[in-house]
Design a protein around this motif. Structure first.
Motif, PDB file in Angstrom:
ATOM      1  N   LEU A  54      -6.315  47.326  14.786  1.00 17.50           N
ATOM      2  CA  LEU A  54      -6.059  48.025  16.261  1.00 17.50           C
ATOM      3  C   LEU A  54      -3.732  48.734  16.251  1.00 17.50           C
ATOM      4  O   LEU A  54      -3.762  49.861  17.028  1.00 17.50           O
ATOM      5  CB  LEU A  54      -6.059  47.186  17.423  1.00 17.50           C
ATOM      6  N   ALA A  55      -3.422  47.437  15.235  1.00 16.54           N
ATOM      7  CA  ALA A  55      -2.174  47.104  15.714  1.00 16.54           C
ATOM      8  C   ALA A  55      -1.444  49.606  14.614  1.00 16.54           C
ATOM      9  O   ALA A  55      -0.634  50.035  15.084  1.00 16.54           O
ATOM     10  CB  ALA A  55      -1.287  46.612  15.402  1.00 16.54           C
ATOM     11  N   GLU A  56      -2.409  49.269  13.749  1.00 13.00           N
ATOM     12  CA  GLU A  56      -2.495  50.318  12.316  1.00 13.00           C
ATOM     13  C   GLU A  56      -2.440  51.107  13.566  1.00 13.00           C
ATOM     14  O   GLU A  56      -1.687  52.288  13.633  1.00 13.00           O
ATOM     15  CB  GLU A  56      -3.676  50.212  11.536  1.00 13.00           C
ATOM     16  N   SER A  57      -3.657  51.225  14.295  1.00 19.29           N
ATOM     17  CA  SER A  57      -4.283  52.873  14.612  1.00 19.29           C
ATOM     18  C   SER A  57      -3.140  52.974  15.798  1.00 19.29           C
ATOM     19  O   SER A  57      -2.316  54.637  16.579  1.00 19.29           O
ATOM     20  CB  SER A  57      -5.179  53.063  15.224  1.00 19.29           C
ATOM     21  N   ALA A  58      -3.242  52.003  17.434  1.00 18.53           N
ATOM     22  CA  ALA A  58      -2.378  52.314  18.193  1.00 18.53           C
ATOM     23  C   ALA A  58      -1.024  52.119  18.213  1.00 18.53           C
ATOM     24  O   ALA A  58      -0.444  52.639  19.340  1.00 18.53           O
ATOM     25  CB  ALA A  58      -3.294  51.517  18.797  1.00 18.53           C
ATOM     26  N   ARG A  59      -0.369  51.431  17.713  1.00 22.49           N
ATOM     27  CA  ARG A  59       1.060  51.768  17.563  1.00 22.49           C
ATOM     28  C   ARG A  59       1.956  51.130  18.083  1.00 22.49           C
ATOM     29  O   ARG A  59       2.867  51.536  18.624  1.00 22.49           O
ATOM     30  CB  ARG A  59       1.923  52.929  16.485  1.00 22.49           C
ATOM     31  N   PRO A  60       1.549  49.724  19.132  1.00 22.15           N
ATOM     32  CA  PRO A  60       1.831  49.349  20.473  1.00 22.15           C
ATOM     33  C   PRO A  60       3.313  49.065  20.230  1.00 22.15           C
ATOM     34  O   PRO A  60       3.953  48.454  19.278  1.00 22.15           O
ATOM     35  CB  PRO A  60       1.340  48.016  20.759  1.00 22.15           C
ATOM     36  N   ASP A  61       3.696  49.318  21.209  1.00 20.16           N
ATOM     37  CA  ASP A  61       5.577  49.023  21.103  1.00 20.16           C
ATOM     38  C   ASP A  61       6.030  47.327  21.615  1.00 20.16           C
ATOM     39  O   ASP A  61       6.711  46.757  21.714  1.00 20.16           O
ATOM     40  CB  ASP A  61       6.172  49.295  22.209  1.00 20.16           C
ATOM     41  N   ALA A  62       4.705  46.456  22.632  1.00 21.70           N
ATOM     42  CA  ALA A  62       4.689  45.245  22.338  1.00 21.70           C
ATOM     43  C   ALA A  62       3.610  44.804  22.105  1.00 21.70           C
ATOM     44  O   ALA A  62       2.586  45.771  22.498  1.00 21.70           O
ATOM     45  CB  ALA A  62       5.400  44.683  23.892  1.00 21.70           C
ATOM     46  N   VAL A  63       3.206  43.799  22.083  1.00 24.03           N
ATOM     47  CA  VAL A  63       1.702  43.020  21.521  1.00 24.03           C
ATOM     48  C   VAL A  63       1.636  41.499  22.839  1.00 24.03           C
ATOM     49  O   VAL A  63       3.253  40.383  22.577  1.00 24.03           O
ATOM     50  CB  VAL A  63       1.504  42.263  20.406  1.00 24.03           C
ATOM     51  N   VAL A  64       0.901  40.848  23.813  1.00 30.17           N
ATOM     52  CA  VAL A  64       0.736  40.212  24.265  1.00 30.17           C
ATOM     53  C   VAL A  64       0.052  39.375  23.917  1.00 30.17           C
ATOM     54  O   VAL A  64      -1.471  39.627  23.709  1.00 30.17           O
ATOM     55  CB  VAL A  64       0.297  40.652  25.946  1.00 30.17           C
ATOM     56  N   VAL A  65      -0.003  38.072  23.391  1.00 32.46           N
ATOM     57  CA  VAL A  65      -0.952  36.906  22.494  1.00 32.46           C
ATOM     58  C   VAL A  65      -1.355  36.352  23.784  1.00 32.46           C
ATOM     59  O   VAL A  65      -0.619  35.331  24.359  1.00 32.46           O
ATOM     60  CB  VAL A  65      -0.711  36.579  21.745  1.00 32.46           C
ATOM     61  N   GLU A  66      -2.444  35.292  24.140  1.00 29.71           N
ATOM     62  CA  GLU A  66      -2.869  33.948  23.839  1.00 29.71           C
ATOM     63  C   GLU A  66      -2.922  33.162  22.383  1.00 29.71           C
ATOM     64  O   GLU A  66      -3.186  33.370  21.518  1.00 29.71           O
ATOM     65  CB  GLU A  66      -4.046  34.131  24.270  1.00 29.71           C
ATOM     66  N   LEU A  67      -1.758  32.129  23.567  1.00 34.55           N
ATOM     67  CA  LEU A  67      -2.002  30.863  22.363  1.00 34.55           C
ATOM     68  C   LEU A  67      -2.674  29.129  23.287  1.00 34.55           C
ATOM     69  O   LEU A  67      -2.055  28.835  24.120  1.00 34.55           O
ATOM     70  CB  LEU A  67      -0.311  30.644  22.049  1.00 34.55           C
ATOM     71  N   GLY A  68      -3.790  29.555  22.813  1.00 26.33           N
ATOM     72  CA  GLY A  68      -4.674  28.748  23.285  1.00 26.33           C
ATOM     73  C   GLY A  68      -5.271  27.920  21.555  1.00 26.33           C
ATOM     74  O   GLY A  68      -4.204  26.997  21.410  1.00 26.33           O
ATOM     75  N   SER A  69      -6.518  27.777  21.958  1.00 25.92           N
ATOM     76  CA  SER A  69      -7.008  26.658  21.075  1.00 25.92           C
ATOM     77  C   SER A  69      -6.557  27.312  19.583  1.00 25.92           C
ATOM     78  O   SER A  69      -6.761  25.808  18.632  1.00 25.92           O
ATOM     79  CB  SER A  69      -8.283  25.429  21.169  1.00 25.92           C
ATOM     80  N   GLY A  70      -7.164  28.600  19.212  1.00 27.73           N
ATOM     81  CA  GLY A  70      -6.542  28.659  18.150  1.00 27.73           C
ATOM     82  C   GLY A  70      -5.276  29.678  18.053  1.00 27.73           C
ATOM     83  O   GLY A  70      -5.269  30.403  16.952  1.00 27.73           O
ATOM     84  N   ARG A  71      -4.057  28.158  18.275  1.00 26.13           N
ATOM     85  CA  ARG A  71      -2.623  28.565  17.800  1.00 26.13           C
ATOM     86  C   ARG A  71      -2.281  29.395  16.620  1.00 26.13           C
ATOM     87  O   ARG A  71      -1.636  29.937  15.742  1.00 26.13           O
ATOM     88  CB  ARG A  71      -1.894  27.118  18.658  1.00 26.13           C
ATOM     89  N   SER A  72      -2.985  28.240  15.368  1.00 22.39           N
ATOM     90  CA  SER A  72      -2.609  28.800  14.496  1.00 22.39           C
ATOM     91  C   SER A  72      -2.878  29.993  13.653  1.00 22.39           C
ATOM     92  O   SER A  72      -2.020  30.528  12.824  1.00 22.39           O
ATOM     93  CB  SER A  72      -3.588  27.640  13.096  1.00 22.39           C
ATOM     94  N   ALA A  73      -3.645  29.944  14.093  1.00 27.37           N
ATOM     95  CA  ALA A  73      -4.778  31.731  13.738  1.00 27.37           C
ATOM     96  C   ALA A  73      -4.049  32.629  14.374  1.00 27.37           C
ATOM     97  O   ALA A  73      -3.714  34.442  13.418  1.00 27.37           O
ATOM     98  CB  ALA A  73      -6.245  31.806  13.478  1.00 27.37           C
ATOM     99  N   THR A  74      -3.410  31.795  15.439  1.00 34.08           N
ATOM    100  CA  THR A  74      -2.514  33.423  16.398  1.00 34.08           C
ATOM    101  C   THR A  74      -1.329  33.571  15.967  1.00 34.08           C
ATOM    102  O   THR A  74      -0.905  35.229  15.669  1.00 34.08           O
ATOM    103  CB  THR A  74      -2.640  33.482  17.438  1.00 34.08           C
TER     104      THR A  74
END
Length: 231
Positions: A48-68
Motif C-alpha cells: 500500500l505504501a508503494e501506491s498511496a505514498r503516505p507522509d506518515a505511518v501509524v503502527v501497532e506494536l503489540g504481540s507481533g512486534r518483531s514483524a512490525t
C-alpha cells in the motif's frame, strides 16, 4: 479517495480489526490528517505504501512486534521521508529503544489521546522524536533522571496547574472544561495565563517544556511545536 492539498496522508498498520478501526478514527478526527489505507499485516503495508505514498505511518506494536519492526525498517529504507509513529503496549525502555533504532520517531502507549497522536505524527514529520510522557526512558549506563516540575517566576494557580496537567494528556479545551467542570471560555483564559507565565509560544510549546522537565531533559527531544493546535 480525494486528498486535500496540505493534508498529511497517513497509513495505519494494526493487526486487530477493532484496534485498527480505533486508530483510523483517531487519525481522521485530527485536523490536517487523513487515513489513506489501513492494512492488517506488515507485508500489505509495504504494498500500500508503494501506491498511496503516505507522509506518515501509524503502527501497532503489540504481540507481533518483531514483524512490525521489520516492516518499519523496510518502509524507512524504501521511503526515508515517511515518518513512523508507534502505538505500543510495552513501557520497557529496551523496547522503546529498539523501536527508535528501527526508525520509529514517535512511541505512544495504547491509552494515548487522538490529540497526542496527531501531535506525534506532525512532530515526527518535522524530524522530532516524541516518547509518551508516561514512559521514563533511560539511555544505557545512565542513572534515572530526577523528575522535576517547571517553576515559572510567576507561580501557576492550582486551577492553572490542573489545566496544564490536562494539556499534557493531550486534551482539547472542551474536554478540559468537562473534566474540570468549567466553561470552555474559562479554559481558554487559563491556557493564555499558562502560556504567559511559562513564556511558551503556544500550548504545544508549553507541553514540550513540561515533558522535558519531567524527563530531566533539555535536549528538545519532546518538542511538539511543529503542530498547530487550539489556544
Amino acid at each position: 479517495m480525494s486528498i486535500s492539498t496540505g493534508v498529511t496522508r497517513v497509513l495505519v498498520l494494526a493487526d486487530a480489526p477493532v484496534l485498527r478501526r480505533g486508530l483510523v478514527g483517531m487519525v481522521d478526527e485530527t485536523a490536517g490528517l487523513q487515513v489513506v489505507g489501513a492494512p492488517g499485516e506488515p507485508r500489505r503495508a509495504l504494498v500500500l505504501a508503494e501506491s498511496a505514498r503516505p507522509d506518515a505511518v501509524v503502527v501497532e506494536l503489540g504481540s507481533g512486534r518483531s514483524a512490525t519492526l521489520t516492516a518499519v525498517r523496510d518502509l524507512r529504507r524504501r521511503f526515508p521521508r515517511t515518518a513512523v509513529v508507534a502505538v505500543a503496549t510495552s513501557e520497557d525502555p529496551a523496547v522503546v529503544n529498539e523501536a527508535l533504532a528501527a526508525g520509529v520517531r514517535g512511541y505512544l502507549l495504547m491509552n494515548t489521546s487522538a490529540t497526542l497522536l496527531g501531535w506525534a505524527v506532525l512532530a515526527a514529520r518535522a524530524g522530532r522524536t516524541v516518547v509518551d510522557p508516561q514512559i521514563r526512558r533511560l539511555q544505557p549506563g545512565t542513572a534515572a533522571p530526577v523528575a522535576r516540575e517547571l517553576t515559572p517566576e510567576v507561580p501557576l494557580t492550582r486551577r492553572e496547574s490542573d489545566v496544564l496537567d490536562e494539556l499534557v494528556q493531550g486534551q482539547s479545551n472542551r474536554r478540559i472544561g468537562e473534566n474540570l467542570f468549567i466553561s470552555e471560555d474559562t479554559v481558554k483564559s487559563h491556557v493564555k495565563a499558562i502560556l504567559r507565565k511559562l513564556g511558551a509560544r503556544d500550548r504545544a510549546h508549553a507541553v514540550s517544556m513540561v515533558l522535558s522537565a519531567r524527563n530531566g531533559c533539555t535536549c528538545g527531544s519532546h518538542d511538539l511545536t511543529a503542530t498547530s493546535v487550539e489556544v
